[in-house]
Structure formats: structure tokens, C-alpha cells
Write an enzyme that holds these catalytic residues in place. Structure first.
Site, mmCIF file in Angstrom:
data_model
loop_
_atom_site.group_PDB
_atom_site.id
_atom_site.type_symbol
_atom_site.label_atom_id
_atom_site.label_comp_id
_atom_site.label_asym_id
_atom_site.label_seq_id
_atom_site.Cartn_x
_atom_site.Cartn_y
_atom_site.Cartn_z
ATOM 1 N N LYS A 31 -16.688 -7.495 6.276
ATOM 2 C CA LYS A 31 -15.695 -8.491 6.701
ATOM 3 C C LYS A 31 -15.507 -8.330 8.209
ATOM 4 O O LYS A 31 -15.835 -7.297 8.762
ATOM 5 C CB LYS A 31 -14.343 -8.219 6.040
ATOM 6 C CG LYS A 31 -14.352 -8.188 4.524
ATOM 7 C CD LYS A 31 -12.956 -7.813 4.028
ATOM 8 C CE LYS A 31 -12.943 -7.424 2.553
ATOM 9 N NZ LYS A 31 -11.696 -6.774 2.148
ATOM 10 N N ARG A 80 -1.321 -5.744 -8.560
ATOM 11 C CA ARG A 80 -0.113 -6.519 -8.267
ATOM 12 C C ARG A 80 0.190 -7.486 -9.403
ATOM 13 O O ARG A 80 1.287 -7.525 -9.927
ATOM 14 C CB ARG A 80 -0.285 -7.314 -6.961
ATOM 15 C CG ARG A 80 -0.315 -6.438 -5.741
ATOM 16 C CD ARG A 80 -0.896 -7.168 -4.564
ATOM 17 N NE ARG A 80 -2.284 -7.563 -4.821
ATOM 18 C CZ ARG A 80 -3.142 -7.955 -3.901
ATOM 19 N NH1 ARG A 80 -2.757 -8.062 -2.658
ATOM 20 N NH2 ARG A 80 -4.383 -8.265 -4.210
ATOM 21 N N HIS A 137 0.841 -1.207 0.000
ATOM 22 C CA HIS A 137 0.000 0.000 0.000
ATOM 23 C C HIS A 137 0.875 1.257 0.000
ATOM 24 O O HIS A 137 0.600 2.216 -0.723
ATOM 25 C CB HIS A 137 -0.906 0.040 1.246
ATOM 26 C CG HIS A 137 -1.944 -1.035 1.306
ATOM 27 N ND1 HIS A 137 -2.080 -1.870 2.397
ATOM 28 C CD2 HIS A 137 -2.908 -1.408 0.440
ATOM 29 C CE1 HIS A 137 -3.083 -2.708 2.188
ATOM 30 N NE2 HIS A 137 -3.602 -2.455 1.005
ATOM 31 N N SER A 175 -2.849 -7.937 2.571
ATOM 32 C CA SER A 175 -3.191 -7.862 3.996
ATOM 33 C C SER A 175 -3.636 -9.235 4.496
ATOM 34 O O SER A 175 -3.306 -9.641 5.611
ATOM 35 C CB SER A 175 -4.314 -6.856 4.224
ATOM 36 O OG SER A 175 -3.921 -5.573 3.808
HETATM 37 O O1 PNS Z 1 -8.998 -3.024 0.070
HETATM 38 P P1 PNS Z 1 -10.177 -3.553 -0.672
HETATM 39 O O2 PNS Z 1 -11.026 -4.370 0.269
HETATM 40 O O3 PNS Z 1 -9.800 -4.290 -1.923
HETATM 41 O O4 PNS Z 1 -11.062 -2.273 -1.142
HETATM 42 C C1 PNS Z 1 -12.286 -2.445 -1.799
HETATM 43 C C2 PNS Z 1 -13.030 -1.108 -1.957
HETATM 44 C C3 PNS Z 1 -13.165 -0.408 -0.621
HETATM 45 C C4 PNS Z 1 -12.274 -0.219 -2.921
HETATM 46 C C5 PNS Z 1 -14.448 -1.424 -2.558
HETATM 47 O O5 PNS Z 1 -15.032 -2.446 -1.823
HETATM 48 C C6 PNS Z 1 -15.373 -0.206 -2.560
HETATM 49 O O6 PNS Z 1 -15.154 0.742 -3.273
HETATM 50 N N1 PNS Z 1 -16.445 -0.257 -1.727
HETATM 51 C C7 PNS Z 1 -17.381 0.834 -1.575
HETATM 52 C C8 PNS Z 1 -18.780 0.470 -2.079
HETATM 53 C C9 PNS Z 1 -18.883 0.677 -3.564
HETATM 54 O O7 PNS Z 1 -18.702 1.761 -4.088
HETATM 55 N N2 PNS Z 1 -19.194 -0.428 -4.280
HETATM 56 C C10 PNS Z 1 -19.277 -0.450 -5.722
HETATM 57 C C11 PNS Z 1 -17.891 -0.643 -6.314
HETATM 58 S S1 PNS Z 1 -17.988 -1.028 -8.002
#
Ligand code: PNS
Length: 160
Positions: free
Chosen positions: A42, A92, A18, A130
Site C-alpha cells: 500500500k 470490530r 488498536h 485507520s
Molecule cells: O493492519 P492490517 O493491514 O489489516 O494487517 C494485515 C497483516 C499485516 C496482519 C497481514 O497482511 C499479514 O499478516 N501480512 C504478512 C504476510 C503474510 O503472512 N501473509 C499471509 C497471511 S494469511
């Protein structure tokens, strides 16, 4: 006008992968907002406040143009509210691409003015996540060099 990017995620915990992406984003944008999703469905290792605290401690001295914030609901709504030009996501390996492309295209459909920018992490971080860090740590393996030392301290304290 300052160019602002949102770097969203769970950061449970923040890894050196990150930090690598944040460092690259800082070269491209005037301001980078590291935005933690609240309630991602989660069971996290660290509470949202703990993660914000860790990120602030790790980032504040090193990256003055970075702000740590939290968001709920749709990422694009948050990005528009924060007047951001872009959402940054790290890629990645090719296996990340499919899910990231899906999210980027859905976000574009919801809100065409917010661009997603994919940044490639350094090769040495390409296997880092993570989830794996938590698994290795919980089974007694060394995670030194994969996360900031502060994260190791906090994870050790959690385990006790
Ligand atoms: O670190 P992560 O868990 O891969 O992050 C995922 C994240 C937070 C980027 C994604 O889950 C997100 O944007 N969630 C917010 C809800 C949302 O906008 N959902 C539609 C995405 S297409």
C-alpha cells in the site's frame, strides 16, 4: 515460560481501536509485540520508521510489556522466530470476521502451532479504522478522540 503474543498490522496510523486491543492483549499475555508489516504493497501515509516512532511514544509509558518491532515476509515465520504462542487480531464487526477467519486458517495451515486469538474492541471503537481516520482528516473533519493526540500532531505536520 512467558506467554508472548504478536499483534501484527499496518498501524498507518495507530488508532484508539488498536490501543484498545493492545490493552486487552496485555491482560492475557506477559509480552505483546506490536509488529508492523514492512512493504504491505500500500502507499502508506507514514513511513515505517515514523510509525515505529509514533507507536513507541504512545505505548512505552503506558504498556511496559509491549515491544514495537517490524517484520517482512510471512507472519507465521516471524511469530515462530519470536517464539510467540499466539497472534492477536482485533474484530470490530461481523464484516471483519470473514477476512480474519481466512487469514487465521491460512496461518494455521502454514504453521499449526501458532494460534490466532480474536479480541473484540469496545463498541465505541467498532466503526474506527485507520483508513477512515485518514479520509476524514484529509477532508478537514475532526479525528480527536479517535487517535492519540500525538497522531493528530503528526498528521497535521504531514499535511503542511
Ligand atoms: O493492519 P492490517 O493491514 O489489516 O494487517 C494485515 C497483516 C499485516 C496482519 C497481514 O497482511 C499479514 O499478516 N501480512 C504478512 C504476510 C503474510 O503472512 N501473509 C499471509 C497471511 S494469511
Amino acid at each position: 515460560m512467558a506467554r508472548r503474543a504478536i499483534y501484527p498490522g499496518s498501524f498507518d496510523p495507530v488508532t484508539n481501536g488498536h490501543l484498545d486491543i493492545i490493552e486487552r492483549a496485555c491482560k492475557l499475555f506477559d509480552e505483546v509485540v506490536v509488529a508492523l508489516l514492512v512493504n504491505p504493497g500500500k502507499a502508506p501515509m507514514f513511513t515505517i520508521d515514523e510509525r515505529v516512532g509514533i507507536l513507541n511514544e504512545v505505548l512505552n509509558s503506558r504498556f511496559p510489556q509491549v515491544e514495537v518491532d517490524t517484520f517482512e515476509g510471512l507472519l507465521v515465520d516471524y511469530a515462530v522466530g519470536r517464539r510467540a504462542n499466539a497472534v492477536v487480531r482485533g474484530i470490530r464487526a461481523i464484516s471483519d470476521y470473514e477476512y480474519e477467519l481466512q487469514m487465521a486458517l491460512m496461518n494455521r495451515r502454514l504453521c499449526p502451532q501458532v494460534e490466532t486469538v480474536f479480541l473484540m474492541s469496545a463498541e465505541e471503537n467498532s466503526y474506527l479504522s485507520s483508513r477512515l481516520v485518514k479520509e476524514v482528516f484529509s477532508l478537514g473533519g475532526s479525528i480527536r478522540g479517535l487517535v492519540p493526540d500525538l497522531v493528530i500532531e503528526r498528521m497535521t505536520a504531514k499535511l503542511k
